[in-house]
Design a protein around this motif. Structure first.
Motif, PDB file in Angstrom:
ATOM      1  N   MET A 195       0.799  -1.172  -0.029  1.00 50.87           N
ATOM      2  CA  MET A 195       0.158  -0.073   0.051  1.00 50.87           C
ATOM      3  C   MET A 195       0.828   1.171  -0.101  1.00 50.87           C
ATOM      4  SD  MET A 195      -3.027   0.957   0.201  1.00 50.87           S
ATOM      5  CE  MET A 195      -4.179   2.307   0.415  1.00 50.87           C
ATOM      6  N   LYS A 196       0.706   2.079  -1.103  1.00 51.48           N
ATOM      7  CA  LYS A 196       1.347   3.531  -0.922  1.00 51.48           C
ATOM      8  C   LYS A 196       0.456   4.490  -0.578  1.00 51.48           C
ATOM      9  CE  LYS A 196       4.294   2.022  -4.890  1.00 51.48           C
ATOM     10  NZ  LYS A 196       4.784   2.060  -6.195  1.00 51.48           N
ATOM     11  N   ILE A 197       1.175   5.371   0.384  1.00 53.86           N
ATOM     12  CA  ILE A 197       0.430   6.271   0.786  1.00 53.86           C
ATOM     13  C   ILE A 197       1.168   7.792   0.932  1.00 53.86           C
ATOM     14  CG2 ILE A 197      -1.175   7.390   2.709  1.00 53.86           C
ATOM     15  CD1 ILE A 197      -1.093   4.533   3.812  1.00 53.86           C
ATOM     16  N   LYS A 198       0.666   8.747  -0.003  1.00 57.59           N
ATOM     17  CA  LYS A 198       1.696   9.841  -0.241  1.00 57.59           C
ATOM     18  C   LYS A 198       0.884  10.938   0.510  1.00 57.59           C
ATOM     19  CE  LYS A 198       4.534   8.140  -3.692  1.00 57.59           C
ATOM     20  NZ  LYS A 198       4.876   8.400  -5.192  1.00 57.59           N
ATOM     21  N   LEU A 199       1.366  12.015   1.043  1.00 57.75           N
ATOM     22  CA  LEU A 199       0.796  13.103   1.631  1.00 57.75           C
ATOM     23  C   LEU A 199       1.412  14.324   0.399  1.00 57.75           C
ATOM     24  CD1 LEU A 199      -1.185  14.872   3.559  1.00 57.75           C
ATOM     25  CD2 LEU A 199       1.024  14.987   5.054  1.00 57.75           C
ATOM     26  N   ARG A 200       0.315  15.000   0.061  1.00 58.93           N
ATOM     27  CA  ARG A 200       0.663  16.128  -1.119  1.00 58.93           C
ATOM     28  C   ARG A 200       0.005  17.321  -0.592  1.00 58.93           C
ATOM     29  NH1 ARG A 200      -0.004  13.042  -6.738  1.00 58.93           N
ATOM     30  NH2 ARG A 200       1.378  11.083  -6.344  1.00 58.93           N
ATOM     31  N   GLU A 201       0.283  18.575  -1.162  1.00 54.15           N
ATOM     32  CA  GLU A 201      -0.259  19.670  -1.034  1.00 54.15           C
ATOM     33  C   GLU A 201      -1.152  19.770  -2.537  1.00 54.15           C
ATOM     34  OE1 GLU A 201       2.475  22.854   0.142  1.00 54.15           O
ATOM     35  OE2 GLU A 201       2.542  22.278   2.155  1.00 54.15           O
ATOM     36  N   VAL A 202      -2.362  19.977  -2.259  1.00 49.05           N
ATOM     37  CA  VAL A 202      -3.202  20.454  -3.386  1.00 49.05           C
ATOM     38  C   VAL A 202      -3.853  21.910  -3.205  1.00 49.05           C
ATOM     39  CG1 VAL A 202      -5.268  19.956  -4.866  1.00 49.05           C
ATOM     40  CG2 VAL A 202      -3.777  18.314  -3.858  1.00 49.05           C
ATOM     41  N   ARG A 203      -3.377  22.857  -4.098  1.00 51.41           N
ATOM     42  CA  ARG A 203      -4.151  24.191  -4.013  1.00 51.41           C
ATOM     43  C   ARG A 203      -5.316  24.156  -4.483  1.00 51.41           C
ATOM     44  NH1 ARG A 203      -0.668  28.259  -7.099  1.00 51.41           N
ATOM     45  NH2 ARG A 203      -0.545  26.479  -8.731  1.00 51.41           N
ATOM     46  N   ILE A 204      -6.424  24.809  -3.880  1.00 54.93           N
ATOM     47  CA  ILE A 204      -7.897  25.225  -4.190  1.00 54.93           C
ATOM     48  C   ILE A 204      -7.794  25.428  -5.557  1.00 54.93           C
ATOM     49  CG2 ILE A 204      -9.852  26.600  -3.853  1.00 54.93           C
ATOM     50  CD1 ILE A 204      -9.160  26.530  -0.808  1.00 54.93           C
ATOM     51  N   ARG A 205      -6.969  25.928  -6.136  1.00 57.78           N
ATOM     52  CA  ARG A 205      -7.324  26.497  -7.697  1.00 57.78           C
ATOM     53  C   ARG A 205      -6.995  25.312  -8.393  1.00 57.78           C
ATOM     54  NH1 ARG A 205      -5.356  30.733  -9.352  1.00 57.78           N
ATOM     55  NH2 ARG A 205      -4.408  31.701  -7.710  1.00 57.78           N
ATOM     56  N   GLU A 206      -6.235  24.195  -8.044  1.00 52.98           N
ATOM     57  CA  GLU A 206      -6.267  23.030  -8.611  1.00 52.98           C
ATOM     58  C   GLU A 206      -7.379  22.048  -8.283  1.00 52.98           C
ATOM     59  OE1 GLU A 206      -1.413  21.723  -8.557  1.00 52.98           O
ATOM     60  OE2 GLU A 206      -2.416  22.029  -6.831  1.00 52.98           O
ATOM     61  N   LEU A 207      -8.026  22.224  -7.301  1.00 54.54           N
ATOM     62  CA  LEU A 207      -9.067  21.436  -6.713  1.00 54.54           C
ATOM     63  C   LEU A 207     -10.323  21.689  -7.681  1.00 54.54           C
ATOM     64  CD1 LEU A 207     -10.413  19.249  -4.866  1.00 54.54           C
ATOM     65  CD2 LEU A 207     -10.894  21.211  -3.275  1.00 54.54           C
ATOM     66  N   VAL A 208     -10.620  22.941  -7.828  1.00 53.69           N
ATOM     67  CA  VAL A 208     -11.808  23.527  -8.456  1.00 53.69           C
ATOM     68  C   VAL A 208     -11.707  23.580 -10.078  1.00 53.69           C
ATOM     69  CG1 VAL A 208     -12.540  24.589  -6.122  1.00 53.69           C
ATOM     70  CG2 VAL A 208     -11.271  25.859  -8.024  1.00 53.69           C
ATOM     71  N   ALA A 209     -10.477  23.167 -10.564  1.00 53.48           N
ATOM     72  CA  ALA A 209     -10.181  23.242 -11.878  1.00 53.48           C
ATOM     73  C   ALA A 209     -11.303  22.309 -12.802  1.00 53.48           C
ATOM     74  CB  ALA A 209      -8.786  22.970 -12.267  1.00 53.48           C
ATOM     75  N   ASP A 210     -12.188  22.956 -13.422  1.00 51.84           N
ATOM     76  CA  ASP A 210     -13.118  22.269 -14.428  1.00 51.84           C
ATOM     77  C   ASP A 210     -14.390  21.636 -13.490  1.00 51.84           C
ATOM     78  OD1 ASP A 210     -11.789  22.814 -16.743  1.00 51.84           O
ATOM     79  OD2 ASP A 210     -10.349  21.076 -16.481  1.00 51.84           O
ATOM     80  N   TYR A 211     -14.435  22.217 -12.347  1.00 47.63           N
ATOM     81  CA  TYR A 211     -15.560  21.587 -11.554  1.00 47.63           C
ATOM     82  C   TYR A 211     -16.876  21.476 -12.310  1.00 47.63           C
ATOM     83  CZ  TYR A 211     -19.157  21.699  -7.657  1.00 47.63           C
ATOM     84  OH  TYR A 211     -20.056  21.326  -7.028  1.00 47.63           O
ATOM     85  N   VAL A 212     -17.603  20.387 -11.970  1.00 44.26           N
ATOM     86  CA  VAL A 212     -18.737  20.181 -12.534  1.00 44.26           C
ATOM     87  C   VAL A 212     -19.399  19.405 -11.779  1.00 44.26           C
ATOM     88  CG1 VAL A 212     -18.104  18.357 -13.797  1.00 44.26           C
ATOM     89  CG2 VAL A 212     -19.960  19.698 -14.733  1.00 44.26           C
ATOM     90  N   ASP A 213     -21.083  20.001 -11.833  1.00 45.33           N
ATOM     91  CA  ASP A 213     -22.192  18.860 -10.793  1.00 45.33           C
ATOM     92  C   ASP A 213     -23.235  18.838 -12.080  1.00 45.33           C
ATOM     93  OD1 ASP A 213     -23.885  17.991  -9.453  1.00 45.33           O
ATOM     94  OD2 ASP A 213     -23.664  19.075  -7.540  1.00 45.33           O
TER      95      ASP A 213
END
Length: 360
Positions: free
Chosen positions: A1-19
């Protein structure tokens, strides 16, 4: 099992957000499945949603989130859906905070939010490794049901199709089986029950074998067969029918020629019997005759004390004296023969005589 902790900026998270309004919610440039098949709907209230935005605006850290790495190198949220949707909806302008929408903010304030770093664990590994890891996460606070965890591991075309039948409030499975199943469709408890019925309680093995099947038609048809058998043989609906292990009864007795009228008479008699304290156990008892399902009422300590005094502390069979703690209360006339659980039908036996009597 590989578990990596990363930082994700909000601008990356919401890029192309769709519901898309039909359960599909994506972000992270289309690579993140924000609401995978096992996840529940958005349930945050205004106060909870606003607390997320307030924490971000003040630079306070949010709890770590967990994403699962799929075989195609896309991702799905394991824990953090509610926070993620709160963030994405705010940036998309779906609601305001403190009277201001995101688009009302000055550019520098917008950038402060968009550059906020979220801490995300990226988890990848075998199905069994993922399932164990998800369970650990669940203990820590995600609080998914067992079936929601399984759906996370075995996500695919089969789970997506099964959800159409079993995971909607008021959906097909609920309409057919609401009188016979406990739990909630949206918490995947109907789906869990249906898989248990068809697999003989080998849920994870069944899901692993069918993960990439095009549809869950076989599961749906088996579920309908079980419910149909119940309705044919148990003609009167009662609240105590909910949660009975109908799947296992169906598997053992579906081909037997049952007399529904005689069954109903026996059920009615048992329902009225005050000594039967587990009424839901009436249904398996009808087939097996095993009293363990009924949890027959026990003699009270007060009854035992009175009978002990009547017997002068002696066992009714061997006539030897014993302390009350070393004696068992026994039905003189067995319950199955109409004997009641009352003082007049009680006798105290020593442990050895009680064991010998019970084994006959």
């Amino acid at each position: 099992m590989k578990i990596k902790l990363r930082e994700v900026r909000i601008r990356e998270l919401v890029a192309d957000y769709v519901d898309d309004g039909e359960g599909g919610v994506r972000g992270y440039s289309g690579q993140l499945d924000i609401r995978p098949p096992y996840q529940r709907e958005f349930i945050y209230k205004v106060k909870q949603r606003n607390a997320v935005i307030d924490s971000i605006k003040k630079g306070f850290p949010l709890n770590v989130m967990y994403w699962s790495v799929r075989d195609d190198d896309t991702y799905e949220i394991i824990d953090g859906q509610q926070r993620t949707i709160s963030i994405a909806q705010y940036v998309a302008g779906n609601f305001s905070f403190n009277g201001l929408y995101f688009h009302n903010l000055p550019v520098d304030k917008k950038n402060e939010i968009l550059d906020y770093n979220l801490m995300v664990y990226f988890c990848s590994g075998t199905d069994s490794e993922k399932l164990e890891w998800f369970r650990i996460i669940n203990i820590a606070g995600a609080k998914l049901t067992d079936q929601e965890l399984r759906n996370a591991v075995y996500a695919g075309t089969w789970v997506s199709d099964a959800k159409r039948y079993f995971s909607r409030s008021g959906g097909p499975a609920y309409q057919v089986g609401q009188d016979y199943l406990k739990g909630s469709p949206i918490r995947q408890e109907y789906l869990e029950t249906a898989i248990k019925w068809i697999s003989g309680d080998n849920i994870e093995d069944y899901m692993a074998r069918h993960q990439h099947n095009e549809n869950a038609k076989d599961l749906w048809e088996h579920y309908q067969s079980v419910i149909g058998w119940v309705e044919r043989n148990f003609t009167k609906k009662r609240p105590i029918m909910k949660g009975v292990e109908w799947g296992s009864l169906y598997a053992q007795y579906e081909n037997e020629n049952l007399d529904s009228e005689e069954i109903e008479k026996e059920i009615e008699k048992l329902v009225r019997d005050d000594d039967v304290t587990r009424k839901s156990g009436i249904y398996p008892y009808i087939f097996t005759g095993e009293e363990k399902y009924l949890n027959i009422r026990k003699f009270t300590e007060n009854m035992k004390l009175k009978v002990y005094e009547k017997q002068n502390g002696k066992c009714r069979i061997c006539n030897e004296s014993f302390a009350i703690k070393d004696m068992h209360a026994d039905h003189i006339t067995p319950w199955v023969e109409g004997g009641k659980t009352n003082e007049n039908n009680c006798q105290l036996l020593c442990k050895d005589d009680n064991r010998r009597k019970s084994s006959k």
